[in-house]
Design a protein around this motif. Structure first.
Motif, mmCIF file in Angstrom:
data_model
loop_
_atom_site.group_PDB
_atom_site.id
_atom_site.type_symbol
_atom_site.label_atom_id
_atom_site.label_comp_id
_atom_site.label_asym_id
_atom_site.label_seq_id
_atom_site.Cartn_x
_atom_site.Cartn_y
_atom_site.Cartn_z
ATOM 1 N N TYR A 111 6.502 -7.682 11.073
ATOM 2 C CA TYR A 111 5.134 -7.428 11.528
ATOM 3 C C TYR A 111 5.103 -7.245 13.042
ATOM 4 N N GLU A 112 5.784 -8.132 13.763
ATOM 5 C CA GLU A 112 5.782 -8.051 15.224
ATOM 6 C C GLU A 112 6.459 -6.775 15.699
ATOM 7 N N ARG A 113 7.585 -6.437 15.085
ATOM 8 C CA ARG A 113 8.286 -5.218 15.490
ATOM 9 C C ARG A 113 7.421 -3.983 15.249
ATOM 10 N N ALA A 114 6.769 -3.937 14.095
ATOM 11 C CA ALA A 114 5.926 -2.778 13.778
ATOM 12 C C ALA A 114 4.700 -2.740 14.679
ATOM 13 N N ALA A 115 4.114 -3.902 14.965
ATOM 14 C CA ALA A 115 2.899 -3.938 15.790
ATOM 15 C C ALA A 115 3.178 -3.453 17.206
ATOM 16 N N LEU A 116 4.353 -3.778 17.747
ATOM 17 C CA LEU A 116 4.676 -3.376 19.104
ATOM 18 C C LEU A 116 5.171 -1.940 19.180
ATOM 19 N N ALA A 117 5.468 -1.342 18.017
ATOM 20 C CA ALA A 117 5.969 0.039 18.005
ATOM 21 C C ALA A 117 4.939 1.023 17.491
ATOM 22 N N GLY A 142 -2.947 -0.117 10.320
ATOM 23 C CA GLY A 142 -3.264 -1.391 9.679
ATOM 24 C C GLY A 142 -2.589 -1.546 8.337
ATOM 25 N N GLU A 143 -2.555 -0.476 7.548
ATOM 26 C CA GLU A 143 -1.898 -0.530 6.247
ATOM 27 C C GLU A 143 -0.388 -0.716 6.387
ATOM 28 N N LYS A 144 0.203 -0.071 7.397
ATOM 29 C CA LYS A 144 1.630 -0.259 7.643
ATOM 30 C C LYS A 144 1.939 -1.712 7.970
ATOM 31 N N LEU A 145 1.124 -2.300 8.837
ATOM 32 C CA LEU A 145 1.336 -3.697 9.206
ATOM 33 C C LEU A 145 1.213 -4.603 7.996
ATOM 34 N N ALA A 146 0.252 -4.320 7.117
ATOM 35 C CA ALA A 146 0.084 -5.131 5.917
ATOM 36 C C ALA A 146 1.318 -5.043 5.014
ATOM 37 N N ASP A 147 1.840 -3.837 4.832
ATOM 38 C CA ASP A 147 3.028 -3.654 3.988
ATOM 39 C C ASP A 147 4.242 -4.359 4.579
ATOM 40 N N ILE A 148 4.470 -4.158 5.866
ATOM 41 C CA ILE A 148 5.648 -4.737 6.508
ATOM 42 C C ILE A 148 5.549 -6.255 6.544
ATOM 43 N N ALA A 149 4.346 -6.786 6.765
ATOM 44 C CA ALA A 149 4.170 -8.240 6.753
ATOM 45 C C ALA A 149 4.500 -8.816 5.383
ATOM 46 N N ARG A 150 4.111 -8.107 4.324
ATOM 47 C CA ARG A 150 4.375 -8.578 2.968
ATOM 48 C C ARG A 150 5.873 -8.536 2.641
ATOM 49 N N ILE A 151 6.572 -7.539 3.165
ATOM 50 C CA ILE A 151 7.976 -7.345 2.807
ATOM 51 C C ILE A 151 8.919 -8.070 3.769
ATOM 52 N N GLU A 152 8.661 -7.954 5.090
ATOM 53 C CA GLU A 152 9.610 -8.447 6.081
ATOM 54 C C GLU A 152 9.137 -9.691 6.830
ATOM 55 N N GLY A 153 7.898 -10.109 6.626
ATOM 56 C CA GLY A 153 7.422 -11.317 7.289
ATOM 57 C C GLY A 153 7.046 -11.096 8.737
ATOM 58 N N ARG A 193 0.823 -1.212 0.000
ATOM 59 C CA ARG A 193 0.000 0.000 0.000
ATOM 60 C C ARG A 193 0.853 1.255 0.000
ATOM 61 N N ARG A 194 2.051 1.163 0.578
ATOM 62 C CA ARG A 194 2.918 2.334 0.588
ATOM 63 C C ARG A 194 3.298 2.727 -0.832
ATOM 64 N N LEU A 195 3.549 1.738 -1.697
ATOM 65 C CA LEU A 195 3.865 2.031 -3.094
ATOM 66 C C LEU A 195 2.662 2.658 -3.784
ATOM 67 N N LEU A 196 1.467 2.152 -3.484
ATOM 68 C CA LEU A 196 0.265 2.714 -4.100
ATOM 69 C C LEU A 196 0.048 4.162 -3.655
ATOM 70 N N VAL A 197 0.308 4.454 -2.371
ATOM 71 C CA VAL A 197 0.153 5.828 -1.885
ATOM 72 C C VAL A 197 1.137 6.752 -2.597
ATOM 73 N N ILE A 198 2.362 6.277 -2.804
ATOM 74 C CA ILE A 198 3.369 7.099 -3.492
ATOM 75 C C ILE A 198 2.935 7.368 -4.923
ATOM 76 N N LEU A 199 2.431 6.343 -5.599
ATOM 77 C CA LEU A 199 1.988 6.525 -6.983
ATOM 78 C C LEU A 199 0.766 7.449 -7.054
#
Length: 871
Positions: free
Chosen positions: A542-548, A527-538, A161-167
């Motif tokens: 996801y856990e690091r982003a969710a706790l931060a 939620g969108e950040k978590l989706a992007d990070i889960a897709r890229i970093e697994g 989603r981050r790429l879509l927002v940039i576009l």
């Protein structure tokens, strides 16, 4: 036929053409702009070729003159269609995510437009006899891209989603940037001023900055007017239409800056604040209305511009073909520099999302030019300060370039995506598809069997249907068993499902008004950040982003700074209230998510992967509860009040659902339903506003919570409260740092802090104090660091105020010295300078700067609160 009838007939025909062009484009597997542009160009070419004047067949001479005087030229198309087109695009942008990636968007939009203008203009100037300003005008005309088809493709393949927002941000801002540059160059051409980089850049910066400022100001004013409209969705949507055209006209005619830029930023301001002011129901209505307006505006501007394009194209000669090729290659080259040169640098710096090579190639190829470029090309033909031959050539080149990108790039975009493998499911997605089919077919088989039995279908027919579905179940089961997915891939798929389900729950709760409008944006963004990070970093990412997610952000730090240095409490109170609401709403969503993981995911991704994700959700839930408890320890009554409001919101949501169901079932009539809904809406409005939070930072109130001052008389406590200053600290904030010289003493009214730099960390809490050596030994450097573990309320006493205070009341000095002796023991005295003893008198010896030995409060075991203060 009179002029009104002729106009309505023409409009009816045009709208029907646009309506049927959409399904035909779907059938031909072409992007809709290609179909619309092709129809418009064909109509214009046919009219030019046949020489038939349709209006002359139905209108008299006066009506023909009137229609001709109102004909749509480039300036008219810009004024009529561009403001609603850009405003609608702005309403669909996630402003919070766009703000987080503002630098990348600026590079992809503004910098890329400047680069394309210079690159195309210089290349054409070298190989053609055209003047430099004319070439630069052409470069600005074709520098704007329309990546709509690329964005659609990326949505279909599940790009981040981050790429879509940039576009989306690029698509929005490059139109504004290109038109601003075009306007600056056109002004220079009319003034007969020689074009140099500094002049062009200065004019562009003024147009862009002034337009952005006016747009933000008018958008903000508009958001303040929505409550005056008393909740009417139709009135609020009408006000946004007035804002779109008003911001353009005011900026162009009054300020002399870019009206297009003003429209874009007015739309972004509406997007960020309108949802809060309008509410979920009215905001959804406004978006639906603007989606329709945007469809009409984009289709009509492209249709009309394409119909006028043949008159430009037919001016080209065969000798101009070389210039078309140069323009095409230069435009591709400029975009390639941004994608393959600048974007990797930004990604390496952590400023942009990683983009794969196939995705970059698709973005490069999908840089189609459309309606805006055609309109600017028509405007080029009207710039009288440029020689007629040059106007003819550059306008024709721009129109020809648009035609090439539509017929070549846009028409072949699906094929390019297929060749790059971007339209195919991954092996994991294919395996998941088979598992879903297997489960779905089995459920359908059972449902059909029950339905046939209820309807008393003949047994033979039931057996025939059962046999059909039994065969489908067996085939699906075989394919599902043969599709073996590795654990890591199943986990990745589960994370993607989890993130999408969380976003769905957030949106559903907002639509049902369980989540307030001020909370929906951050929840969606997280939620969108978590989706992007889960897709890229697994999972780890996801856990690091969710706790931060809910740690201190920039706005929160600004609010703390305003309170600390300027005593402005309101931003901090609002941020704390919103943060607590977000935490509580997230807690509700995570409970729903936990039930979803347990019930739905095992069959899709396996029991082991589902158990892993369930543990992850539980960990997130525990983390959220810890943060809620942290705030609740500071403000228990306020936390309880917020929880009560959220509970009442859930109750009213359930009540509204029951009323709506009774009305749809015909149990209650329309009049009674409206009365019930009206009464419920009144109660809901009262629950919409959060109660005001009292930070409790008054020194007079906090001083009673510090045990050090318990022995002082009420008069002394009142006296010292005048010299104490309150301070609010957030979790993770360093109050004092290792190696620095102190200048204040701190008293903990409430909260927990941690002393770091000792053999073991030490906890300080309510009633404890630290920093007393800063008052008595100012040259000594700190031996420890003290960090807030929770939200804390502190009282500070500066060295200067301490000296003034002790002169007026020496007993306060004695109270602090006695407390220091009790807390630090014998080691306290060794840290004093030789010229001062406890009473402020000279000492015989000193160990200046020496750390006290064994700092521990008498009667407390190591590790308890109050054990150490200065180290």
């Amino acid at each position: 036929m009179d002029i009104v009838g002729f106009t309505l007939s023409a409009l009816t025909l045009i709208l029907l053409t646009i309506a049927f062009a959409t399904p035909v484009a779907e059938w031909l597997r072409l992007p809709q702009p290609v179909m619309i542009g092709g129809l418009g160009f064909a109509a214009g070419l046919a009219s030019w070729w046949s020489g038939i004047d349709i209006g002359g067949q139905f209108l008299d001479s006066y009506d023909i003159w009137f229609v001709t005087s109102l004909s749509l030229d480039g300036q008219t198309l810009l004024l009529v269609f561009l403001p609603p087109l850009l405003y609608e695009m702005a309403l669909g942008v996630n402003v919070r995510r766009l703000y987080e990636d503002w630098f990348v968007v600026i590079v992809m939009a503004v910098i890329a437009v400047l680069l394309a203008t210079a690159f195309v203009g210089a290349s054409l100037w070298i190989v053609s006899p055209l003047g430099l300003i004319a070439c630069m005008l052409l470069g600005a005309t074709i520098s704007t891209t329309d990546p709509g088809a690329v964005i659609t493709t990326f949505r279909e393949i599940g790009a981040p989603r981050r790429l879509l927002v940039i576009l989306e941000g690029e698509s929005l801002l490059n139109d504004a940037a290109a038109i601003a540059i075009f306007g600056t160059l056109a002004t220079l051409a009319q003034m007969k001023v020689e074009a140099d980089a500094g002049t062009v850049l200065a004019g562009f910066v003024y147009d862009f900055a002034a337009g952005a400022g006016i747009g933000i100001a008018l958008g903000w004013i508009g958001t303040r007017l929505y409550p005056v409209l008393r909740g009417s969705a139709a009135a609020e949507a009408t006000a946004t239409v007035a804002l779109a055209y008003g911001s353009y006209l005011v900026t162009e005619t009054v300020v002399g800056a870019s009206g297009v830029v003003a429209v874009v930023f007015a739309g972004l301001t509406t997007t960020s604040a309108g949802i809060i002011r309008m509410g979920p129901g009215n905001w959804s209505t406004t978006l639906a209305i603007w989606n329709q307006i945007g469809f009409w505006a984009s289709s009509l501007i492209l249709l009309f511009a394409a119909a006028l394009a043949p008159s430009l194209l037919l001016r080209l000669s065969w000798s101009d073909v070389l210039m078309v090729i140069v323009v095409y290659i230069a435009a591709l080259g400029a975009r390639a520099v941004v994608l393959f040169g600048l974007l990797p640098v930004l990604s390496a710096m952590g400023l942009g999302t990683p983009v794969t090579r196939p995705q970059k190639i698709l973005i490069l190829w999908g840089g189609v030019r459309g309606a805006v470029t055609l309109v600017l090309a028509l405007t080029l033909a009207d710039i009288g300060s440029i020689a007629e031959d040059e106007r003819r050539v550059i306008a024709a080149l721009a129109a020809c370039y648009v035609l090439v990108t539509l017929l070549v790039n846009a028409a072949s975009l699906r094929m390019v995506a297929s060749r790059l493998g971007l339209d195919r499911l991954s092996q994991g997605d294919l395996a998941l598809r088979e598992k879903i089919i297997a489960g779905t077919v089995a459920d359908v088989r059972d449902y059909v069997s029950r339905l046939a039995a209820d309807r008393r279908v003949e047994p033979d027919a039931i057996e025939e249907m059962r046999a059909i579905y039994e065969k489908l179940v067996e085939e699906a089961a075989e394919q599902s068993q043969s599709a073996v997915i590795p654990f890591g891939e199943r986990l990745r798929l589960g994370l993607a499902i989890l993130a999408n389900q969380e976003l769905r729950l957030v949106q559903l709760a907002f639509e049902e008004e369980a989540i307030g409008s001020r909370v929906i944006r951050p929840l969606q963004s997280n939620g969108e950040k978590l989706a992007d990070i889960a897709r890229i970093e697994g999972r780890e990412g996801y856990e690091r982003a969710a706790l931060a997610v809910f740690t201190s952000q920039y706005r929160f730090r600004v609010a703390v700074a305003l309170q600390r240095y300027f005593r402005i409490d309101r931003p901090l109170r609002g941020m704390l209230a919103i943060n607590l609401t977000i935490l509580l709403e997230t807690e509700n969503i995570l409970r729903e998510l936990s039930r979803f993981v347990a019930s739905a995911l095992p069959e899709m991704i396996g029991d082991d992967a589902a158990a892993n994700l369930e543990a992850l959700v539980v960990k997130r839930l525990d983390h959220i509860r810890d943060q809620v408890a942290t705030i609740a320890r500071q403000y228990p009554n306020y936390t309880e009040e917020i929880e009560r409001i959220l509970l009442l919101r859930a109750a009213t949501r359930r009540e509204a659902t029951q009323y709506r169901q009774l009305y749809e079932d015909g149990i209650v009539g329309a009049e009674l339903y409206r009365e019930l809904a009206k009464e419920l809406a009144g109660r809901r409005r009262k629950l919409g506003a959060l109660p005001s939070l009292d930070l409790g930072l008054s020194p007079g109130k906090l001083i009673d919570q510090v045990t050090l001052f318990a022995s002082l008389s009420p008069k002394q406590r009142k006296s010292i409260s005048r010299w104490l200053k309150s301070q609010f600290a957030v979790p993770g904030e360093a109050i004092v740092r290792y190696g620095e010289r102190g200048n204040a003493m701190y008293f903990i009214a409430s909260g927990v802090l941690e002393v770091r730099g000792l053999a073991q960390p030490v906890q300080l809490s309510n009633g404890d104090f630290f920093g007393e050596l800063a008052l008595l030994a100012p040259t000594r450097r700190r031996q420890t660091e003290i960090v807030a573990k929770s939200y804390c309320r502190l009282l500070t006493l500066s060295r200067r105020d301490f000296q003034r205070l002790t002169v007026k009341d020496p007993t306060i000095l004695k109270a602090i010295v006695d407390a220091g002796e009790r807390q630090l023991g014998e080691g306290f005295g060794k840290a004093l300078p030789e010229e001062m003893d406890w009473a402020g008198k000279p000492q015989a010896s000193s160990a200046e700067g020496e750390a006290p030995a064994g700092p521990r409060a008498p009667g407390k075991p190591p590790g308890e609160a109050g054990q150490a203060s200065e180290g």
